[in-house]
Enzyme design. Structure first.
Site, short mmCIF file in Angstrom:
data_model
loop_
_atom_site.label_atom_id
_atom_site.label_comp_id
_atom_site.label_asym_id
_atom_site.label_seq_id
_atom_site.Cartn_x
_atom_site.Cartn_y
_atom_site.Cartn_z
CG HIS A 108 -2.09 -0.84 1.17
ND1 HIS A 108 -2.03 -2.21 1.26
CD2 HIS A 108 -3.41 -0.52 1.04
CE1 HIS A 108 -3.25 -2.71 1.19
NE2 HIS A 108 -4.11 -1.71 1.04
CG ASN A 139 4.33 -4.21 2.64
OD1 ASN A 139 3.91 -3.09 2.87
ND2 ASN A 139 3.52 -5.25 2.48
#
Length: 266
Positions: A108, A139
């Protein structure tokens, strides 16, 4: 009647002034997070964020949004984990096939946890236009730490303006049928434009595992602009923009303690 008419007129005038001031304030607040756009990208507006889409790289150059204390604390929508194509991207966004068996996370840019204040914003946070190929250890490690730090700042400062994205320059690896670029670096810039203490800060992080503190990656916004070629917070008054972006005072920001993440059993 002579008494009521002036009173009614004053009331109507007062409401009109309030509406103008309220709308003006909303317009001003909505613009600060948006970087200067390029003619070669498509600007896509969703409920909780705006992005500049690069068709060549099949991901966003930048994603920008306002994050408030209320957004963070409300968190009424549950995480969906349903990744979907972005219908608003005219040329079509990346798809799940691009990431399948690639070894990269669908990372994201605007975090799902920042978009949990409504069902719509949560759903839109899983558009592939808001994803970028990230090393899993990045991440789920230092990038996640930075996202958590930013949410803490939204609570501390009531309202902050955020622009974030991949650095899409150089000869990058490509994955999937669409040829999604794999960035070597990611950035994030944050503006606190609430008195009495205006401040800004930037981050540049390599797309790899790190055991360092988030604070170690802090840089002035000017440094991020030079690294990415993107003009951030350009709608600020020139003198103020120059002052806020040319320096970073770490003591003006509160810092969360780095979490010690458990290593998976071998």
């Amino acid at each position: 009647m002579k008494l009521r008419f002036p009173l009614l007129l004053m009331l109507l005038l007062g409401l009109s002034v309030y509406a103008v001031q309220h709308n003006s304030k909303a317009d001003n607040e909505a613009r600060y997070e948006l970087p200067k756009s390029s003619s070669r990208t498509q600007i896509v507006k969703h409920t909780g964020y705006t992005l500049s889409y690069s068709e060549d790289d099949e991901q966003a150059f930048w994603v920008a949004y306002v994050l408030t204390k209320e957004h963070v604390e409300q968190r009424s929508a549950k995480r969906t984990n349903k990744f979907i194509d972005d219908p608003a991207v005219r040329t079509g966004s990346a798809t799940n096939a691009d990431y399948a068996r690639s070894g990269y996370d669908r990372g994201h840019l605007a975090p799902a946890a920042d978009m949990g204040w409504s069902e719509t914003t949560m759903k839109e946070s899983f558009f592939f236009s808001n994803m970028s190929p990230q090393e899993p250890s990045f991440n789920r490690g230092i990038w996640k730490d930075l996202e958590e730090q930013v949410r803490a700042w939204a609570i501390d400062n009531e309202r902050i303006y955020i622009a974030t994205g991949p650095v899409l320059s150089g000869n990058l690896e490509r994955i999937g049928p669409s040829g999604v670029s794999v960035p070597r670096y990611y950035y994030k810039v944050i503006l606190d434009y609430t008195q009495p203490e205006l401040k800004a800060i930037g981050f540049i992080m390599p797309n790899q595992k790190s055991t360092r503190s988030v604070k170690d990656f802090a840089v002035p916004v000017d440094s991020v602009e030079r690294f990415t070629g993107i003009d951030f917070f350009y709608t600020l008054p020139d003198d103020l923009e120059k002052h806020l972006e040319s320096q970073v005072d770490l003591n003006l920001w509160s810092w969360k303690q780095k979490k010690v993440r458990k290593q998976p059993k071998s």
